[in-house]
Scaffold this motif. Structure first.
Motif, PDB file in Angstrom:
ATOM      1  N   MET A   1       0.856  -1.191  -0.096  1.00  9.92           N
ATOM      2  CA  MET A   1       0.041  -0.057  -0.029  1.00  9.92           C
ATOM      3  C   MET A   1       0.976   1.479   0.018  1.00  9.92           C
ATOM      4  N   ASN A   2       1.488   1.538  -1.000  1.00 14.30           N
ATOM      5  CA  ASN A   2       2.320   2.694  -1.273  1.00 14.30           C
ATOM      6  C   ASN A   2       1.644   4.027  -1.669  1.00 14.30           C
ATOM      7  N   THR A   3       0.779   4.333  -0.514  1.00 18.31           N
ATOM      8  CA  THR A   3      -0.153   5.554  -1.129  1.00 18.31           C
ATOM      9  C   THR A   3       0.313   6.661   0.063  1.00 18.31           C
ATOM     10  N   GLU A   4      -0.170   7.803  -0.099  1.00 14.42           N
ATOM     11  CA  GLU A   4       0.294   8.903   0.791  1.00 14.42           C
ATOM     12  C   GLU A   4      -0.820   8.929   1.708  1.00 14.42           C
ATOM     13  N   SER A   5      -2.264   8.875   1.204  1.00 10.65           N
ATOM     14  CA  SER A   5      -3.482   9.009   2.113  1.00 10.65           C
ATOM     15  C   SER A   5      -4.257   7.995   1.712  1.00 10.65           C
ATOM     16  N   PRO A   6      -5.306   7.516   2.767  1.00  9.63           N
ATOM     17  CA  PRO A   6      -6.287   6.400   2.491  1.00  9.63           C
ATOM     18  C   PRO A   6      -7.142   6.956   1.073  1.00  9.63           C
ATOM     19  N   LYS A   7      -7.065   8.172   0.950  1.00 13.56           N
ATOM     20  CA  LYS A   7      -8.260   8.550  -0.145  1.00 13.56           C
ATOM     21  C   LYS A   7      -7.484   8.309  -1.362  1.00 13.56           C
ATOM     22  N   ASP A   8      -6.181   8.028  -1.521  1.00 12.16           N
ATOM     23  CA  ASP A   8      -5.661   7.766  -2.724  1.00 12.16           C
ATOM     24  C   ASP A   8      -6.199   6.367  -3.336  1.00 12.16           C
ATOM     25  N   LEU A   9      -6.623   5.538  -2.177  1.00 16.20           N
ATOM     26  CA  LEU A   9      -7.353   4.361  -2.422  1.00 16.20           C
ATOM     27  C   LEU A   9      -8.504   4.101  -3.278  1.00 16.20           C
ATOM     28  N   VAL A  10      -9.028   5.423  -2.924  1.00 12.04           N
ATOM     29  CA  VAL A  10     -10.557   5.138  -3.507  1.00 12.04           C
ATOM     30  C   VAL A  10     -10.781   4.886  -4.942  1.00 12.04           C
ATOM     31  N   PRO A  11     -10.144   5.825  -5.952  1.00 13.07           N
ATOM     32  CA  PRO A  11     -10.092   5.158  -7.344  1.00 13.07           C
ATOM     33  C   PRO A  11      -9.531   3.617  -7.514  1.00 13.07           C
ATOM     34  N   GLU A  12      -8.412   3.494  -7.021  1.00 10.17           N
ATOM     35  CA  GLU A  12      -8.057   1.723  -6.920  1.00 10.17           C
ATOM     36  C   GLU A  12      -9.094   0.981  -6.569  1.00 10.17           C
ATOM     37  N   PHE A  13      -9.805   1.107  -5.826  1.00  6.67           N
ATOM     38  CA  PHE A  13     -10.766   0.358  -5.066  1.00  6.67           C
ATOM     39  C   PHE A  13     -12.155   0.209  -6.048  1.00  6.67           C
ATOM     40  N   PHE A  14     -12.547   1.366  -6.313  1.00  5.87           N
ATOM     41  CA  PHE A  14     -13.692   1.687  -6.801  1.00  5.87           C
ATOM     42  C   PHE A  14     -14.240   1.775  -8.324  1.00  5.87           C
ATOM     43  N   ASP A  15     -12.916   2.263  -8.949  1.00  7.61           N
ATOM     44  CA  ASP A  15     -13.124   2.395 -10.497  1.00  7.61           C
ATOM     45  C   ASP A  15     -13.499   1.342 -11.391  1.00  7.61           C
ATOM     46  N   LYS A  16     -13.146  -0.134 -10.859  1.00  6.90           N
ATOM     47  CA  LYS A  16     -13.873  -0.898 -11.887  1.00  6.90           C
ATOM     48  C   LYS A  16     -14.472  -2.030 -11.203  1.00  6.90           C
ATOM     49  N   THR A  17     -15.093  -1.587 -10.071  1.00  6.37           N
ATOM     50  CA  THR A  17     -15.907  -2.594  -9.079  1.00  6.37           C
ATOM     51  C   THR A  17     -17.254  -2.526  -9.049  1.00  6.37           C
ATOM     52  N   ALA A  18     -17.756  -1.568  -9.465  1.00  8.35           N
ATOM     53  CA  ALA A  18     -19.344  -1.190  -9.426  1.00  8.35           C
ATOM     54  C   ALA A  18     -20.210  -2.361  -9.686  1.00  8.35           C
ATOM     55  N   GLN A  19     -20.076  -2.904 -10.720  1.00  8.60           N
ATOM     56  CA  GLN A  19     -21.044  -3.870 -11.198  1.00  8.60           C
ATOM     57  C   GLN A  19     -21.105  -5.013 -10.383  1.00  8.60           C
ATOM     58  N   THR A  20     -19.977  -5.447  -9.629  1.00  3.33           N
ATOM     59  CA  THR A  20     -19.853  -6.841  -9.138  1.00  3.33           C
ATOM     60  C   THR A  20     -20.170  -6.410  -7.368  1.00  3.33           C
ATOM     61  N   TYR A  21     -20.027  -5.100  -6.811  1.00  3.03           N
ATOM     62  CA  TYR A  21     -19.989  -4.688  -5.631  1.00  3.03           C
ATOM     63  C   TYR A  21     -21.028  -5.502  -4.605  1.00  3.03           C
TER      64      TYR A  21
END
Ligand SMILES: C[S@@+](CC[C@H](N)C(=O)[O-])C[C@H]1O[C@@H](n2cnc3c(N)ncnc32)[C@H](O)[C@@H]1O
Length: 227
Positions: A1-21
């Motif tokens: 998890m080489n991110t500066e803040s947890p907010k940076d994870l939001v696109p990583e987690f959610f950009d491609k997962t809406a259909q199966t969430y």
């Protein structure tokens, strides 16, 4: 998890997962997501206006609309694809509307009786999120926040960690979810969202209450703006 803040994870987690969430959140939590959302719903008072912050695909928004058919409900999320699923799901509900906004920069022309949010605290900075929420609730309004916790107790912790090792392997067969299954446990282990948000709520003059759920694997924090 080489991110500066947890907010940076939001696109990583959610950009491609809406259909199966919806199905993934259900089976990965062994159905507990449904139970936790029922507990959240119990905290919502009968009222006229409700904001579902980071509404995602509208799982909770749908339940709120069912429980409060006469309330005006607004769903906010930062991820377009999640909002699209929510809009489809809630299409027949005319008192529900959706908007794309960053919750930390919430800027709406109205105040709400209740602001509710499931799974957003760990991604945001409470020093940003709580003041904007306080600005958007009416006197005696209620803020309800829910999120995962790293459970306490040696046995539960061991089982929890082992479960995420298994999910990590499952991630090889579900490429869109691989990063979530790898980085989410790290985020949950490191977050101190409950203490941090409670402190800021108190600083903003809210009366707070905590509810621990399912061996402390998730929690609900509420704050009321007493006048
Ligand atoms: C795990 S999903 C939860 C969705 C929904 N609340 C639920 O319980 O099913 C987290 C959601 O938070 C949204 N989110 C994360 N940070 C946000 C922010 N700063 N503003 C608005 N939405 C945000 C993501 O886009 C995603 O849809």
């Amino acid at each position: 998890m080489n991110t500066e803040s947890p907010k940076d994870l939001v696109p990583e987690f959610f950009d491609k997962t809406a259909q199966t969430y919806d199905s993934v959140v259900n089976w990965t939590t062994f159905g507990k997501d449904k139970y936790w959302k029922k507990e959240i719903l119990k905290q919502i008072p009968k009222c006229e206006t409700i904001l579902d912050l980071a509404c995602g695909t509208g799982i909770l928004t749908f339940q709120i609309a069912k429980q409060f058919p006469n309330s005006q409900i607004t769903g906010i999320d930062i991820t377009e694809s999640y909002l699209s699923v929510a809009k489809k799901k809630l299409k027949p509900h005319h008192k529900v509307s959706f908007l794309k906004q960053d919750a930390e920069k919430l800027d709406l022309p109205q105040k709400f009786d209740c602001i509710v949010s499931s799974y957003i605290p760990k991604y945001c900075n409470p020093e940003n999120l709580i003041p904007v929420c306080v600005n958007h609730i009416k006197p005696n309004g209620k803020i309800i926040l829910h999120d995962f916790m790293y459970p306490e107790g040696k046995i539960i912790k061991t089982l929890w960690n082992a479960y995420f090792v298994i999910l990590n392997v499952v991630g090889y067969f579900m490429p869109q979810w691989k990063n979530v299954f790898t980085d989410l446990p790290k985020l949950i282990r490191s977050t101190k969202w409950l203490d941090d948000y409670e402190k800021v709520m108190k600083k903003c003059g809210l009366e707070t209450r905590l509810q621990s759920l399912t061996w402390n694997s998730s929690a609900v924090l509420t704050g009321i703006k007493k006048v």
